[in-house]
Design an enzyme around this catalytic site. Structure first.
Site, PDB file in Angstrom:
ATOM      1  N   ASP A  68       0.841  -1.191   0.000  1.00 33.17           N
ATOM      2  CA  ASP A  68       0.000   0.000   0.000  1.00 33.17           C
ATOM      3  C   ASP A  68       0.885   1.252   0.000  1.00 33.17           C
ATOM      4  OD1 ASP A  68      -3.031   0.803   0.382  1.00 33.17           O
ATOM      5  OD2 ASP A  68      -1.777   2.260   1.422  1.00 33.17           O
TER       6      ASP A  68
HETATM    7  C1  LIG Z   1       2.336   9.004  -5.586  1.00 33.50           C
HETATM    8  C2  LIG Z   1       1.926   8.042  -6.667  1.00 33.50           C
HETATM    9  C3  LIG Z   1       0.974   7.040  -6.452  1.00 33.50           C
HETATM   10  N1  LIG Z   1       0.628   6.192  -7.439  1.00 33.50           N
HETATM   11  C4  LIG Z   1      -0.369   5.110  -7.219  1.00 33.50           C
HETATM   12  C5  LIG Z   1       0.223   3.786  -6.741  1.00 33.50           C
HETATM   13  C6  LIG Z   1      -0.982   3.065  -6.202  1.00 33.50           C
HETATM   14  O1  LIG Z   1      -1.587   2.317  -7.263  1.00 33.50           O
HETATM   15  C7  LIG Z   1      -1.910   4.185  -5.787  1.00 33.50           C
HETATM   16  C8  LIG Z   1      -2.069   4.186  -4.306  1.00 33.50           C
HETATM   17  O2  LIG Z   1      -3.141   3.372  -3.945  1.00 33.50           O
HETATM   18  P1  LIG Z   1      -3.007   1.998  -3.183  1.00 33.50           P
HETATM   19  O3  LIG Z   1      -4.203   1.921  -2.250  1.00 33.50           O
HETATM   20  O4  LIG Z   1      -1.650   1.810  -2.602  1.00 33.50           O
HETATM   21  O5  LIG Z   1      -3.161   0.878  -4.311  1.00 33.50           O
HETATM   22  P2  LIG Z   1      -4.332   0.605  -5.336  1.00 33.50           P
HETATM   23  O6  LIG Z   1      -5.667   0.784  -4.681  1.00 33.50           O
HETATM   24  O7  LIG Z   1      -4.076   1.404  -6.589  1.00 33.50           O
HETATM   25  O8  LIG Z   1      -4.109  -0.927  -5.714  1.00 33.50           O
HETATM   26  P3  LIG Z   1      -4.226  -2.238  -4.786  1.00 33.50           P
HETATM   27  O9  LIG Z   1      -4.720  -1.836  -3.425  1.00 33.50           O
HETATM   28  O10 LIG Z   1      -5.184  -3.152  -5.474  1.00 33.50           O
HETATM   29  O11 LIG Z   1      -2.832  -2.809  -4.756  1.00 33.50           O
HETATM   30  O12 LIG Z   1      -1.322   5.412  -6.226  1.00 33.50           O
HETATM   31  C9  LIG Z   1       1.203   6.280  -8.704  1.00 33.50           C
HETATM   32  O13 LIG Z   1       0.875   5.487  -9.605  1.00 33.50           O
HETATM   33  N2  LIG Z   1       2.145   7.247  -8.928  1.00 33.50           N
HETATM   34  C10 LIG Z   1       2.542   8.141  -7.977  1.00 33.50           C
HETATM   35  O14 LIG Z   1       3.409   8.984  -8.257  1.00 33.50           O
END
Ligand SMILES: Cc1cn([C@H]2C[C@H](O)[C@@H](COP(=O)(O)OP(=O)(O)OP(=O)(O)O)O2)c(=O)[nH]c1=O
Length: 195
Positions: A68
């Site tokens: 996460d």
């Molecule tokens: C800061 C940042 C975050 N993110 C994304 C990564 C994660 O996918 C998301 C954070 O949410 P998460 O809750 O970590 O993950 P998710 O809901 O997308 O997927 P899952 O729980 O099924 O694994 O933000 C980027 O893609 N680029 C960035 O620069």
């Protein structure tokens, strides 16, 4: 025995392919809003633990990785924006400053576990209203912690980073690889030192 990534995120799936030679995906339901922790890094860990545990219950005997990512500005957590106004507020709070991105990781294998949180510091240039609003119009902020994607249009906002780039995108590739390789299950998965 199989390696399993507990994630619905396409970005995380791509990054996992760099950390291990083969894996499957298992998406489970976790109510993230029900979980709390004393600080942002601890929250990322608690959420990663919960995602891992939910998928591990569905895949007993396998090796499950849960992750996460949360954005932390002065100890305040920025999750995914609820709407445009929320995303605007997030980008304004990141403008011209350094924030932290924490990714919690939990790896559960039969008889062994690894849990850790990796932090990257990201510095943004001061953003003017026009570039901020154009980014909000792009639709990119809404499924991402902190309301931005370093791998997309927000690349132009980044003055510098300290730490793992991939951690910001959602999975600290080298740390996950090294943790898995240090576990007894790596060989049981059919992988070796060259993988
Ligand atoms: C800061 C940042 C975050 N993110 C994304 C990564 C994660 O996918 C998301 C954070 O949410 P998460 O809750 O970590 O993950 P998710 O809901 O997308 O997927 P899952 O729980 O099924 O694994 O933000 C980027 O893609 N680029 C960035 O620069």
């Amino acid at each position: 025995m199989k390696l399993v990534l507990a994630s619905a995120s396409p970005r995380r799936r791509e990054l996992m392919a760099l950390a291990a030679p083969a894996y499957e995906v298992c998406v489970s339901d976790v109510d993230e809003s029900a979980l709390t922790a004393p600080d942002p890094a601890a929250l990322a860990q608690v959420l990663a633990d919960a995602k891992c545990a939910a998928a591990a219950a569905l895949r007993p005997g396998d090796v499950v990785v849960g992750c996460d990512t949360v954005v932390d500005v002065d100890g305040q957590v920025l999750g995914k924006p609820r709407d445009r106004e929320d995303a605007r507020r997030m980008l304004d709070s990141l403008s011209g400053r350094t924030h932290r991105v924490h990714t919690g990781v939990c790896i559960q294998a039969p008889g062994e576990q690894r849990r850790f949180c990796v932090t990257t510091e990201v510095e943004f240039w001061p953003l003017d209203a026009a570039e901020r609003d154009a980014y909000l119009d792009s639709g990119e902020p809404y499924d991402k912690a902190g309301g931005y994607g370093i791998q997309g249009g927000a690349a132009k906002f980044v003055r510098g980073i300290r730490g793992c780039y991939f951690n910001v995108v959602g999975l600290p590739v080298s740390q996950v690889h090294r943790a898995l390789r240090s576990m007894a299950c790596w060989q049981a998965l059919g992988f070796d030192e060259s993988d």
